[in-house]
Design a protein around this motif. Structure first.
Motif, PDB file in Angstrom:
ATOM      1  N   MET A 179      34.690  39.437 -25.967  1.00  0.00           N
ATOM      2  CA  MET A 179      33.872  38.986 -27.102  1.00  0.00           C
ATOM      3  C   MET A 179      33.533  40.200 -27.965  1.00  0.00           C
ATOM      4  SD  MET A 179      33.504  35.748 -26.231  1.00  0.00           S
ATOM      5  CE  MET A 179      32.277  35.091 -27.346  1.00  0.00           C
ATOM      6  N   SER A 180      33.559  40.004 -29.284  1.00  0.00           N
ATOM      7  CA  SER A 180      33.162  41.116 -30.149  1.00  0.00           C
ATOM      8  C   SER A 180      31.843  40.779 -30.844  1.00  0.00           C
ATOM      9  CB  SER A 180      34.251  41.382 -31.193  1.00  0.00           C
ATOM     10  OG  SER A 180      34.398  40.252 -32.016  1.00  0.00           O
ATOM     11  N   PHE A 181      30.993  41.780 -30.939  1.00  0.00           N
ATOM     12  CA  PHE A 181      29.671  41.579 -31.548  1.00  0.00           C
ATOM     13  C   PHE A 181      29.394  42.683 -32.555  1.00  0.00           C
ATOM     14  CE2 PHE A 181      29.314  39.639 -27.351  1.00  0.00           C
ATOM     15  CZ  PHE A 181      28.665  38.447 -27.629  1.00  0.00           C
ATOM     16  N   ILE A 182      28.694  42.340 -33.625  1.00  0.00           N
ATOM     17  CA  ILE A 182      28.215  43.381 -34.543  1.00  0.00           C
ATOM     18  C   ILE A 182      26.885  43.893 -33.997  1.00  0.00           C
ATOM     19  CG2 ILE A 182      27.302  43.786 -36.879  1.00  0.00           C
ATOM     20  CD1 ILE A 182      29.351  41.600 -37.802  1.00  0.00           C
ATOM     21  N   ASP A 183      26.106  42.955 -33.478  1.00  0.00           N
ATOM     22  CA  ASP A 183      24.745  43.261 -33.028  1.00  0.00           C
ATOM     23  C   ASP A 183      24.755  43.698 -31.551  1.00  0.00           C
ATOM     24  OD1 ASP A 183      21.607  41.788 -33.716  1.00  0.00           O
ATOM     25  OD2 ASP A 183      22.131  42.801 -31.836  1.00  0.00           O
ATOM     26  N   ALA A 184      24.259  44.892 -31.279  1.00  0.00           N
ATOM     27  CA  ALA A 184      24.287  45.455 -29.924  1.00  0.00           C
ATOM     28  C   ALA A 184      23.454  44.634 -28.946  1.00  0.00           C
ATOM     29  CB  ALA A 184      23.793  46.895 -29.943  1.00  0.00           C
ATOM     30  N   ASP A 185      22.315  44.075 -29.400  1.00  0.00           N
ATOM     31  CA  ASP A 185      21.463  43.287 -28.501  1.00  0.00           C
ATOM     32  C   ASP A 185      22.164  42.014 -28.039  1.00  0.00           C
ATOM     33  OD1 ASP A 185      19.463  45.084 -28.520  1.00  0.00           O
ATOM     34  OD2 ASP A 185      18.217  44.050 -30.018  1.00  0.00           O
ATOM     35  N   LYS A 186      22.905  41.411 -28.969  1.00  0.00           N
ATOM     36  CA  LYS A 186      23.631  40.195 -28.620  1.00  0.00           C
ATOM     37  C   LYS A 186      24.713  40.511 -27.579  1.00  0.00           C
ATOM     38  CE  LYS A 186      22.775  37.717 -32.913  1.00  0.00           C
ATOM     39  NZ  LYS A 186      23.302  37.414 -34.245  1.00  0.00           N
ATOM     40  N   ARG A 187      25.397  41.630 -27.800  1.00  0.00           N
ATOM     41  CA  ARG A 187      26.427  42.037 -26.847  1.00  0.00           C
ATOM     42  C   ARG A 187      25.801  42.278 -25.477  1.00  0.00           C
ATOM     43  NH1 ARG A 187      28.269  46.755 -28.821  1.00  0.00           N
ATOM     44  NH2 ARG A 187      29.799  45.725 -30.150  1.00  0.00           N
ATOM     45  N   LYS A 188      24.639  42.941 -25.482  1.00  0.00           N
ATOM     46  CA  LYS A 188      23.957  43.285 -24.234  1.00  0.00           C
ATOM     47  C   LYS A 188      23.611  42.006 -23.457  1.00  0.00           C
ATOM     48  CE  LYS A 188      19.969  45.790 -22.616  1.00  0.00           C
ATOM     49  NZ  LYS A 188      18.589  45.645 -22.939  1.00  0.00           N
ATOM     50  N   PHE A 189      23.099  41.021 -24.167  1.00  0.00           N
ATOM     51  CA  PHE A 189      22.717  39.760 -23.515  1.00  0.00           C
ATOM     52  C   PHE A 189      23.948  39.070 -22.916  1.00  0.00           C
ATOM     53  CE2 PHE A 189      22.082  35.063 -23.898  1.00  0.00           C
ATOM     54  CZ  PHE A 189      21.143  34.932 -22.883  1.00  0.00           C
ATOM     55  N   PHE A 190      25.001  38.958 -23.705  1.00  0.00           N
ATOM     56  CA  PHE A 190      26.228  38.319 -23.222  1.00  0.00           C
ATOM     57  C   PHE A 190      26.741  39.021 -21.961  1.00  0.00           C
ATOM     58  CE2 PHE A 190      30.862  38.549 -22.963  1.00  0.00           C
ATOM     59  CZ  PHE A 190      31.166  37.214 -22.783  1.00  0.00           C
ATOM     60  N   ASN A 191      26.806  40.353 -22.015  1.00  0.00           N
ATOM     61  CA  ASN A 191      27.321  41.115 -20.868  1.00  0.00           C
ATOM     62  C   ASN A 191      26.452  40.949 -19.631  1.00  0.00           C
ATOM     63  OD1 ASN A 191      29.562  42.069 -22.198  1.00  0.00           O
ATOM     64  ND2 ASN A 191      28.567  43.949 -22.899  1.00  0.00           N
ATOM     65  N   GLU A 192      25.144  40.887 -19.863  1.00  0.00           N
ATOM     66  CA  GLU A 192      24.228  40.747 -18.729  1.00  0.00           C
ATOM     67  C   GLU A 192      24.425  39.396 -18.028  1.00  0.00           C
ATOM     68  OE1 GLU A 192      19.475  41.028 -17.678  1.00  0.00           O
ATOM     69  OE2 GLU A 192      20.102  41.493 -19.745  1.00  0.00           O
ATOM     70  N   VAL A 193      24.561  38.340 -18.822  1.00  0.00           N
ATOM     71  CA  VAL A 193      24.759  36.997 -18.234  1.00  0.00           C
ATOM     72  C   VAL A 193      26.093  36.951 -17.476  1.00  0.00           C
ATOM     73  CG1 VAL A 193      24.958  34.515 -18.680  1.00  0.00           C
ATOM     74  CG2 VAL A 193      23.398  35.895 -20.058  1.00  0.00           C
ATOM     75  N   LYS A 194      27.110  37.536 -18.088  1.00  0.00           N
ATOM     76  CA  LYS A 194      28.441  37.548 -17.471  1.00  0.00           C
ATOM     77  C   LYS A 194      28.413  38.296 -16.129  1.00  0.00           C
ATOM     78  CE  LYS A 194      33.139  39.070 -18.449  1.00  0.00           C
ATOM     79  NZ  LYS A 194      33.833  38.073 -17.625  1.00  0.00           N
ATOM     80  N   GLU A 195      27.743  39.429 -16.139  1.00  0.00           N
ATOM     81  CA  GLU A 195      27.683  40.261 -14.934  1.00  0.00           C
ATOM     82  C   GLU A 195      26.850  39.586 -13.839  1.00  0.00           C
ATOM     83  OE1 GLU A 195      26.064  44.668 -13.793  1.00  0.00           O
ATOM     84  OE2 GLU A 195      26.360  44.192 -15.902  1.00  0.00           O
ATOM     85  N   LYS A 196      25.707  39.052 -14.235  1.00  0.00           N
ATOM     86  CA  LYS A 196      24.805  38.438 -13.265  1.00  0.00           C
ATOM     87  C   LYS A 196      25.403  37.167 -12.651  1.00  0.00           C
ATOM     88  CE  LYS A 196      19.864  38.199 -13.233  1.00  0.00           C
ATOM     89  NZ  LYS A 196      19.639  39.131 -12.164  1.00  0.00           N
ATOM     90  N   SER A 197      26.082  36.368 -13.492  1.00  0.00           N
ATOM     91  CA  SER A 197      26.600  35.080 -13.002  1.00  0.00           C
ATOM     92  C   SER A 197      27.992  35.229 -12.384  1.00  0.00           C
ATOM     93  CB  SER A 197      26.666  34.068 -14.144  1.00  0.00           C
ATOM     94  OG  SER A 197      27.629  34.480 -15.104  1.00  0.00           O
ATOM     95  N   ARG A 198      28.652  36.355 -12.675  1.00  0.00           N
ATOM     96  CA  ARG A 198      30.026  36.595 -12.202  1.00  0.00           C
ATOM     97  C   ARG A 198      30.976  35.480 -12.657  1.00  0.00           C
ATOM     98  NH1 ARG A 198      26.221  36.898  -8.956  1.00  0.00           N
ATOM     99  NH2 ARG A 198      26.698  34.808  -8.254  1.00  0.00           N
ATOM    100  N   GLN A 199      30.771  34.985 -13.873  1.00  0.00           N
ATOM    101  CA  GLN A 199      31.600  33.901 -14.393  1.00  0.00           C
ATOM    102  C   GLN A 199      32.314  34.310 -15.683  1.00  0.00           C
ATOM    103  OE1 GLN A 199      32.078  31.172 -12.556  1.00  0.00           O
ATOM    104  NE2 GLN A 199      30.650  32.073 -11.088  1.00  0.00           N
ATOM    105  N   PRO A 200      33.551  33.834 -15.897  1.00  0.00           N
ATOM    106  CA  PRO A 200      34.310  34.214 -17.102  1.00  0.00           C
ATOM    107  C   PRO A 200      33.869  33.407 -18.331  1.00  0.00           C
ATOM    108  CG  PRO A 200      35.617  32.732 -15.736  1.00  0.00           C
ATOM    109  CD  PRO A 200      34.321  32.956 -14.997  1.00  0.00           C
TER     110      PRO A 200
END
Lengths: 284, 179
Positions: free
Chosen positions: B1-22
């Motif tokens: 996923m590409s994001f302009i906003d760093a906070d949005k990217r951070k949230f997406f990555n955190e959910v992905k990492e925590k849930s271990r889901q693609p």
């Protein structure tokens, strides 16, 4: 044959009849259930909703105890089964998390025991034909729908049991007892699970949909293998009369095998199944 | 996923990492929503939650009812063509909502805490006292009184808890897994 047995918290209270009927039915079928010594709560929905690591660690304690006992672990409650089975799945397939859990719970996982639902244990260890041979009083005239609920067959990569969309193991057992099972499309739907206390309206909506669907196919009763499903289906319906009682599949085994305790279990139900059974001459 | 906003990217990555889901693989087929039994009672369909996560919409997702009303029935994950177990995503989001102090369904979280406190004390849940404590704390005192009494009369609500021997071990597990 011997199995470790993990009743879970509900079977000591709101689902007493499931515990009693499971133990007695298994004994009559030649399966010795040895209760897991000093077992701990599986953590249920509350652990996995709030703390992932705790939700794996708590049931892993039971895996550790079952390992010590050295027999496969049979679990009647679908929710407990789901949590312990998931923990076993993580311990088996995720090396990194296994190390962490082993250190938290203080044991060494060896993967030698299998975690199975009581339904799976009876299908695989006893077999439908052997159950049919032990029937003393066939449940003739009883038309039911089987309700597997969510967690006996999902997620399939973890449970690895029966067909995810159209399971038949409970149907086959109930048919072996002489009853008729009607096919319906709601076998693996959700009863609302633990939202019963906190979001009653949500659960009422889910349960009424199931009750209506069971009536639509002209079922006389619902059969389940989960204490949460059973209590929600009886407690959260629109009106509580004597229509459509909900049985645990182990109670029907006990009834068809002619075990004298069956009457005591039915008295514990919120929806009294005796009028239905009497109308079919299946109870005094 | 590409994001302009760093906070949005951070949230997406955190959910992905925590849930271990693609999560990035979701292409909105809506198979999950079709089979979701909770959809009629919540504010977002499961596919909408996944989309909002893809778009980094932290406040909207963590403040939603849906993540709490999800009963973890696992239907969505069993049917997802992209192998996303949405129930795992919902669990990760609940944990994150608690950490961020954004719990929309306070009573459901209160129930979970009451339940786990009972397990922590006894090693098993004592349903009778757990229900009473929940009712007092939630202020919902009188619903289910009739059915509660009936259960009590039938001997299905034992007055005293069963306390396991290895309570120290259980407290230890709770302490070692605390956030």
């Amino acid at each position: 044959m011997k199995l470790s047995y993990f009743p879970g918290c509900s079977l000591g209270s709101t689902a007493k009849e499931y515990d009693k009927s499971a133990r007695i039915a298994c004994q009559a079928l030649g399966v010795e259930l040895v209760e897991l010594k000093d077992w701990v709560c599986c953590g249920a929905t509350s652990a996995h909703s709030t703390n992932h690591l705790l939700s794996i660690a708590l049931p892993s304690r039971n895996v550790a105890l079952a390992q010590e006992a050295g027999m496969d672990l049979a679990i009647p409650c679908s929710a407990c089964y789901s949590r312990v089975k998931k923990a076993d799945h993580v311990l088996r397939h995720d090396g990194e998390l296994r190390k962490e859990i082993e250190s938290i719970v203080d044991f060494k996982y060896n993967g030698k025991i299998n975690v199975v639902s009581l339904l799976e244990a009876l299908v695989s260890q006893v077999g439908v034909e052997a159950i049919a041979k032990k029937v003393q009083k066939p449940l003739k005239g009883l038309k039911v729908v089987c309700f597997y609920g969510c967690l006996l067959v999902r997620p399939p990569e973890v449970t690895n049991f029966d067909n995810t969309e159209n399971p038949m193991s409970m149907d086959n057992i109930v048919k072996a007892l002489g009853a008729e099972t009607i096919q319906w499309s709601y076998k693996t739907d959700c009863c609302g699970a633990n939202l019963g206390l906190t979001s009653t309206k949500v659960v009422q909506g889910m349960v009424n949909r199931l009750i209506e669907a069971a009536k639509e196919v002209e079922a006389m009763a619902i059969v389940t293998a989960c204490p949460l499903c059973q209590s929600n289906l009886e407690m959260r319906r629109q009106e509580r009369g004597t229509e459509l009682p909900t049985f645990f599949f182990t109670e029907l085994i006990g009834l068809a095998l002619g075990l004298p305790d069956a009457k005591k279990w039915f008295n514990l139900h919120l929806i009294n199944p005796n009028p239905l059974l009497q109308s079919l001459s299946l109870a005094d | 996923m590409s994001f302009i906003d760093a906070d949005k990217r951070k949230f997406f990555n955190e959910v992905k990492e925590k849930s271990r889901q693609p999560i990035e693989l979701c292409y909105q087929c809506q198979k999950c929503a079709s089979g979701c039994i909770a959809t009629g009672f919540a504010d977002y369909y499961p596919n909408e939650i996944i989309r909002l996560v893809q778009l980094g919409q932290k406040e909207r997702v963590l403040n939603s009812s849906s993540i709490w009303i999800c009963s973890s029935c696992e239907t969505c994950g069993a049917r997802c063509p992209n192998g996303i177990n949405t129930a795992e995503v919902m669990d990760a989001l609940k944990e994150m909502a608690i950490a961020a102090g954004m719990v929309k369904e306070k009573n459901i979280n209160l129930f979970h805490n009451t339940f786990l406190n009972s397990v922590r004390s006894h090693g098993r849940v004592h349903e009778t006292s757990m229900m009473v404590i929940y009712k007092i704390k939630s202020g919902d005192l009188f619903s289910d009184m009739d059915v509660g009494l009936e259960m009590f009369r039938k001997g299905k609500l034992p007055l005293f808890p069963h306390r396991i021997k290895a309570r120290g071990k259980i407290k230890d597990i709770f302490n070692k897994t605390a956030h």
